[in-house]
Design a protein around this motif. Structure first.
Motif, PDB file in Angstrom:
ATOM      1  N   MET A   1      46.162  10.878 -33.494  1.00  0.00           N
ATOM      2  CA  MET A   1      46.528  12.295 -34.069  1.00  0.00           C
ATOM      3  C   MET A   1      45.538  12.396 -35.043  1.00  0.00           C
ATOM      4  SD  MET A   1      50.055  13.571 -35.811  1.00  0.00           S
ATOM      5  CE  MET A   1      50.390  15.245 -36.152  1.00  0.00           C
ATOM      6  N   ALA A   2      44.855  13.816 -34.972  1.00  0.00           N
ATOM      7  CA  ALA A   2      43.721  14.281 -36.017  1.00  0.00           C
ATOM      8  C   ALA A   2      44.402  14.604 -37.313  1.00  0.00           C
ATOM      9  CB  ALA A   2      43.090  15.674 -35.308  1.00  0.00           C
ATOM     10  N   ALA A   3      43.796  14.277 -38.376  1.00  0.00           N
ATOM     11  CA  ALA A   3      44.204  14.496 -39.665  1.00  0.00           C
ATOM     12  C   ALA A   3      44.156  15.938 -39.777  1.00  0.00           C
ATOM     13  CB  ALA A   3      43.194  13.767 -40.624  1.00  0.00           C
ATOM     14  N   GLU A   4      45.016  16.433 -40.561  1.00  0.00           N
ATOM     15  CA  GLU A   4      45.177  17.873 -40.963  1.00  0.00           C
ATOM     16  C   GLU A   4      43.895  18.261 -42.200  1.00  0.00           C
ATOM     17  OE1 GLU A   4      48.941  19.819 -41.787  1.00  0.00           O
ATOM     18  OE2 GLU A   4      49.865  18.629 -40.308  1.00  0.00           O
ATOM     19  N   HIS A   5      43.376  19.154 -42.033  1.00  0.00           N
ATOM     20  CA  HIS A   5      42.396  19.797 -43.080  1.00  0.00           C
ATOM     21  C   HIS A   5      42.980  20.628 -43.818  1.00  0.00           C
ATOM     22  CE1 HIS A   5      39.208  17.585 -41.110  1.00  0.00           C
ATOM     23  NE2 HIS A   5      39.716  18.028 -39.817  1.00  0.00           N
ATOM     24  N   ASP A   6      42.783  20.697 -44.990  1.00  0.00           N
ATOM     25  CA  ASP A   6      43.465  21.604 -46.124  1.00  0.00           C
ATOM     26  C   ASP A   6      42.342  22.730 -46.245  1.00  0.00           C
ATOM     27  OD1 ASP A   6      44.651  23.344 -48.105  1.00  0.00           O
ATOM     28  OD2 ASP A   6      44.145  21.726 -49.660  1.00  0.00           O
ATOM     29  N   THR A   7      42.617  23.839 -45.606  1.00  0.00           N
ATOM     30  CA  THR A   7      41.683  25.076 -45.589  1.00  0.00           C
ATOM     31  C   THR A   7      42.188  26.048 -46.498  1.00  0.00           C
ATOM     32  OG1 THR A   7      42.897  25.699 -43.623  1.00  0.00           O
ATOM     33  CG2 THR A   7      40.947  24.516 -43.154  1.00  0.00           C
ATOM     34  N   THR A   8      42.953  25.820 -47.696  1.00  0.00           N
ATOM     35  CA  THR A   8      43.424  26.702 -48.506  1.00  0.00           C
ATOM     36  C   THR A   8      42.431  27.239 -49.431  1.00  0.00           C
ATOM     37  OG1 THR A   8      45.805  25.778 -48.185  1.00  0.00           O
ATOM     38  CG2 THR A   8      45.508  27.119 -50.097  1.00  0.00           C
ATOM     39  N   LEU A   9      42.366  28.483 -49.322  1.00  0.00           N
ATOM     40  CA  LEU A   9      41.470  29.188 -50.521  1.00  0.00           C
ATOM     41  C   LEU A   9      42.535  29.862 -51.689  1.00  0.00           C
ATOM     42  CD1 LEU A   9      38.735  30.332 -51.407  1.00  0.00           C
ATOM     43  CD2 LEU A   9      39.361  32.348 -49.922  1.00  0.00           C
ATOM     44  N   GLU A  10      42.296  29.709 -52.821  1.00  0.00           N
ATOM     45  CA  GLU A  10      43.008  30.238 -53.925  1.00  0.00           C
ATOM     46  C   GLU A  10      42.262  31.682 -54.056  1.00  0.00           C
ATOM     47  OE1 GLU A  10      43.812  28.311 -57.438  1.00  0.00           O
ATOM     48  OE2 GLU A  10      44.703  26.540 -56.295  1.00  0.00           O
ATOM     49  N   VAL A  11      43.369  32.610 -54.018  1.00  0.00           N
ATOM     50  CA  VAL A  11      43.200  34.095 -53.947  1.00  0.00           C
ATOM     51  C   VAL A  11      44.041  34.635 -55.202  1.00  0.00           C
ATOM     52  CG1 VAL A  11      43.009  36.279 -52.999  1.00  0.00           C
ATOM     53  CG2 VAL A  11      42.199  34.220 -51.754  1.00  0.00           C
ATOM     54  N   GLU A  12      43.448  35.222 -56.287  1.00  0.00           N
ATOM     55  CA  GLU A  12      44.414  35.922 -57.248  1.00  0.00           C
ATOM     56  C   GLU A  12      44.981  37.200 -56.670  1.00  0.00           C
ATOM     57  OE1 GLU A  12      42.432  36.218 -61.066  1.00  0.00           O
ATOM     58  OE2 GLU A  12      41.211  34.220 -60.751  1.00  0.00           O
ATOM     59  N   LEU A  13      46.101  37.260 -57.022  1.00  0.00           N
ATOM     60  CA  LEU A  13      46.971  38.337 -56.270  1.00  0.00           C
ATOM     61  C   LEU A  13      47.733  38.999 -57.431  1.00  0.00           C
ATOM     62  CD1 LEU A  13      48.458  39.567 -53.922  1.00  0.00           C
ATOM     63  CD2 LEU A  13      50.090  37.738 -54.252  1.00  0.00           C
ATOM     64  N   LYS A  14      47.734  40.427 -57.451  1.00  0.00           N
ATOM     65  CA  LYS A  14      48.421  41.206 -58.361  1.00  0.00           C
ATOM     66  C   LYS A  14      49.648  41.889 -57.706  1.00  0.00           C
ATOM     67  CE  LYS A  14      48.453  44.372 -62.528  1.00  0.00           C
ATOM     68  NZ  LYS A  14      47.667  45.016 -63.158  1.00  0.00           N
ATOM     69  N   MET A  15      50.585  41.745 -57.740  1.00  0.00           N
ATOM     70  CA  MET A  15      51.709  42.732 -57.079  1.00  0.00           C
ATOM     71  C   MET A  15      51.940  43.818 -58.028  1.00  0.00           C
ATOM     72  SD  MET A  15      52.259  41.332 -54.482  1.00  0.00           S
ATOM     73  CE  MET A  15      53.517  42.318 -53.578  1.00  0.00           C
ATOM     74  N   LEU A  16      51.803  44.961 -57.476  1.00  0.00           N
ATOM     75  CA  LEU A  16      51.911  46.624 -58.116  1.00  0.00           C
ATOM     76  C   LEU A  16      53.302  46.868 -58.042  1.00  0.00           C
ATOM     77  CD1 LEU A  16      48.431  47.686 -56.890  1.00  0.00           C
ATOM     78  CD2 LEU A  16      48.954  46.512 -58.962  1.00  0.00           C
ATOM     79  N   ASP A  17      54.130  46.150 -57.331  1.00  0.00           N
ATOM     80  CA  ASP A  17      55.550  46.597 -57.157  1.00  0.00           C
ATOM     81  C   ASP A  17      56.349  45.561 -56.771  1.00  0.00           C
ATOM     82  OD1 ASP A  17      57.926  47.474 -55.918  1.00  0.00           O
ATOM     83  OD2 ASP A  17      56.898  49.173 -55.112  1.00  0.00           O
ATOM     84  N   ALA A  18      57.128  45.221 -57.845  1.00  0.00           N
ATOM     85  CA  ALA A  18      57.765  43.894 -57.859  1.00  0.00           C
ATOM     86  C   ALA A  18      59.028  43.763 -56.699  1.00  0.00           C
ATOM     87  CB  ALA A  18      58.589  43.925 -59.218  1.00  0.00           C
ATOM     88  N   GLY A  19      59.415  45.093 -56.300  1.00  0.00           N
ATOM     89  CA  GLY A  19      60.381  45.150 -55.083  1.00  0.00           C
ATOM     90  C   GLY A  19      59.794  44.788 -53.829  1.00  0.00           C
TER      91      GLY A  19
END
Length: 161
Positions: A1-19
């Motif tokens: 089984m192939a090893a999983e690669h972490d391809t996660t990129l952190e992206v800063e996110l601002k929600m303009l509407d809490a709902g």
């Protein structure tokens, strides 16, 4: 089984509407994160509207967010993104809004606040340095474009049996 690669990129996110739910992936391995409508919108046949998502981002330099139509909405309702894919550049800090178009000739579509309306794909991009030259090198394709490679079988090439 192939090893999983972490391809996660952190992206800063601002929600303009809490709902509104933040962008999210429906399944592991999905390329597109769902964006949601911040407002209710009704689109008559052939009508388009700029729909806010309540999301703003700070993409790292060298990345772009591409906004694509959701395939189910496109297939079932004829809803598409007018400028697909939409481009969110790394330096943009405003609210992401999606220009939606109802391509159905007869049926209006109603979208409610919170409905998933598009997919956002984050990709790495290269910045080009454009170098003026007098001549371009040859290629197999050359200057052929706009259907120059065909795409439809000629009528005479239909079933011969």
């Amino acid at each position: 089984m192939a090893a999983e690669h972490d391809t996660t990129l952190e992206v800063e996110l601002k929600m303009l509407d809490a709902g509104i739910e933040p962008p999210s992936y429906a399944h592991p391995g999905d390329a597109g994160a769902d964006l949601r409508a911040r407002v209710d919108v009704a689109l008559a046949p052939g009508e388009r509207a700029l729909v806010p998502t309540g999301v703003s981002l700070a993409l790292p330099f060298g990345y772009v967010a591409l906004i694509h139509p959701r395939s189910g909405l496109a297939t079932k309702h004829g809803l598409t993104v007018v400028n697909a894919p939409g481009t969110v550049d790394a330096g943009y800090r405003g609210e992401i809004a999606v220009t939606l178009l109802n391509t159905d000739a007869n049926t209006p579509i109603e979208l409610k606040r919170g409905d998933r309306i598009a997919q956002m794909v984050i990709q790495k991009v290269e910045t080009a340095r454009f170098v003026p030259v007098d001549e371009l090198p040859d290629s197999v394709r050359g200057a052929g474009g706009f259907g120059s490679t065909g795409g439809f079988a000629p009528a005479a090439a239909a079933h011969r049996g």
